[in-house]
Design a protein around this motif. Structure first.
Motif, mmCIF file in Angstrom:
data_model
loop_
_atom_site.group_PDB
_atom_site.id
_atom_site.type_symbol
_atom_site.label_atom_id
_atom_site.label_comp_id
_atom_site.label_asym_id
_atom_site.label_seq_id
_atom_site.Cartn_x
_atom_site.Cartn_y
_atom_site.Cartn_z
ATOM 1 N N ASN A 100 0.816 -1.222 0.000
ATOM 2 C CA ASN A 100 0.000 0.000 0.000
ATOM 3 C C ASN A 100 0.848 1.270 0.000
ATOM 4 N N GLU B 155 -1.787 9.160 -2.875
ATOM 5 C CA GLU B 155 -3.066 9.817 -2.616
ATOM 6 C C GLU B 155 -3.342 10.904 -3.647
ATOM 7 N N ASN C 217 -8.975 8.605 3.843
ATOM 8 C CA ASN C 217 -9.197 7.236 4.326
ATOM 9 C C ASN C 217 -9.888 6.393 3.258
ATOM 10 N N GLU C 218 -10.824 7.007 2.535
ATOM 11 C CA GLU C 218 -11.495 6.299 1.445
ATOM 12 C C GLU C 218 -10.543 6.079 0.272
ATOM 13 N N ASN D 55 -7.415 5.677 0.322
ATOM 14 C CA ASN D 55 -6.410 4.656 0.618
ATOM 15 C C ASN D 55 -6.955 3.234 0.581
ATOM 16 N N GLN D 56 -8.250 3.093 0.380
ATOM 17 C CA GLN D 56 -8.826 1.761 0.179
ATOM 18 C C GLN D 56 -8.802 1.355 -1.291
#
Length: 410
Positions: free
Chosen positions: A205, A268, A297-298, A300-301
């Motif tokens: 990631n 990002e 946060n979204e 990074n999914q």
């Protein structure tokens, strides 16, 4: 970012180096040899004549180059020549400087190296960073003012201002933000929290898009912190950068640059600027700090974007990393002593200075060059220049002005 992404791609648009070496002895049939002996001798093509032909001919011919050379360059030689003429004016001539050459134009010059094969074809050609013809810092400021969009410039000599243009205005700087990551890392090492020899395992990631090489390395690859830092600065490796952002911690970096909260990773930013994530981008742009962190946060999914999903036109320049020229000079001053800062000299010629440190950055519509230099007289300089515009930038012109300014400081 695609920083030295685009910064070094733009360097390669004006600095093409392809050296092709061929070993072996040519075999000539006896009949061909006898025929050659009765042909009138022709004047062999010299390197200087080959350069002159490039800049005086209306149309450049492909048979002036070896096929292997042409297969390895990203743009046509005609485009490169025209971009130099556009930036520097009419061609004036070529000067020999030892084994190298200096191409003279109305408004500047370009140091050049060239290699020919036995037939006089070009097998290697290097146009170094162009230099605008500037007589003073005041003239440099005047020329930078003519660039469309927003421009900032700061020249320091022994930490005292020599010249400035919007030096306290924060602008998007592309990968020059990596100076802040390095400063935060250096602080943790000085405090004993981290060590240059610490080993980091590459996480899936953390992988971003080029520039760089680590995005292609296997998950779990082990690298020292010093290696990651060297790749981040010298190659602008985005995966190395994101690895260090997570290793050091975003909070620690935000303490160095409070304006950039939340502090973005390159992954990002790439994800926010892809067309399929337009809704996330608009939410991020409209949100406050807390809302932006929720969006990230979204983000990074999501899986990393494909390189083809990144456009070539300026997009959402308000989503970036923002620094003033003063802040960039302060940052590079704090890390200039690190040996890794001199691996890539940028547009400056290393032989002209005792020591230098460099970091630049770019994306479409954004270009920054920041250099710390120790002159041969012992004086220290910082030159930070940033250009933002909603339309494509004339990178050759910007770099020629910057390099011409450096010439006035030698």
């Amino acid at each position: 970012m695609r920083s030295l992404i685009r910064f070094f791609i733009s360097i390669f648009l004006i600095a093409i180096l392809v050296i092709v070496c061929t070993k072996g002895i040519p075999i000539v049939q006896a009949a061909e040899l006898r025929l050659a002996q009765v042909q009138p001798s022709t004047q062999p093509m010299t390197p200087k004549a080959a350069i002159e032909r490039l800049f005086t001919s209306k149309q450049i011919q492909t048979d002036w180059f070896t096929p292997s050379f042409l297969s390895q360059i990203p743009v046509s030689p005609q485009q490169v020549i025209e971009s130099l003429k556009t930036a520097l004016g009419a061609y004036q001539g070529v000067q020999e400087i030892g084994e190298d050459y200096l191409i003279i134009f109305d408004r500047g010059s370009v140091p050049t190296k060239i290699v020919l094969d036995a037939s006089g074809r070009i097998t290697g050609l290097l146009f170094e960073a162009p230099r605008a013809k500037l007589s003073s810092l005041n003239e440099a400021i005047a020329q930078f003012k003519t660039l469309p969009g927003k421009v900032s410039l700061l020249v320091l000599e022994d930490n005292k201002e020599r010249a400035a243009l919007n030096a306290t205005t924060s602008l998007a700087v592309g990968s020059a933000f990596k100076l802040a990551v390095l400063e935060a890392l250096k602080g943790q090492i000085a405090s004993g929290k981290r060590s240059w020899s610490d080993v980091v395992e590459l996480q899936p990631n953390w992988k971003s898009l080029p520039s760089g090489i680590l995005q292609n390395w296997p998950d779990g690859s082990r690298l020292t912190v010093e290696t990651l830092a060297a790749l981040m600065i010298s190659q602008s490796d985005n995966t190395a950068t994101d690895s260090l952002i997570y290793w050091v911690g975003k909070e620690a970096i935000e303490a160095v640059t409070s304006r950039n909260r939340p502090f973005l990773t390159t992954r990002e930013l790439f994800l926010l600027k892809t067309d399929q994530n337009e809704a996330l981008l608009q939410r991020y742009r409209a949100g406050d700090e807390a809302q932006r962190r929720t969006v990230l946060n979204e983000v990074n999914q999501l899986p990393p974007p494909e390189l083809t999903a990144i456009g070539s036109s300026p997009k959402a320049l308000d989503v970036e990393w923002f620094f003033t020229a003063q802040e960039l000079c302060s940052l590079i001053e704090k890390v200039a002593d690190l040996p890794l800062m001199s691996i890539n000299p940028g547009v400056a010629r290393a032989k002209d200075w005792q020591r230098l440190a460099f970091k630049g950055g770019s994306e479409p519509g954004v270009l920054n060059l920041t250099t710390w230099l120790l002159g041969k007289t012992g004086k220290r300089y910082c030159v930070a220049a940033t250009w933002n515009n909603d339309e494509s930038l004339d990178e050759v012109r910007f770099m020629s002005l910057y390099n011409g300014l450096l010439e006035t400081l030698k």
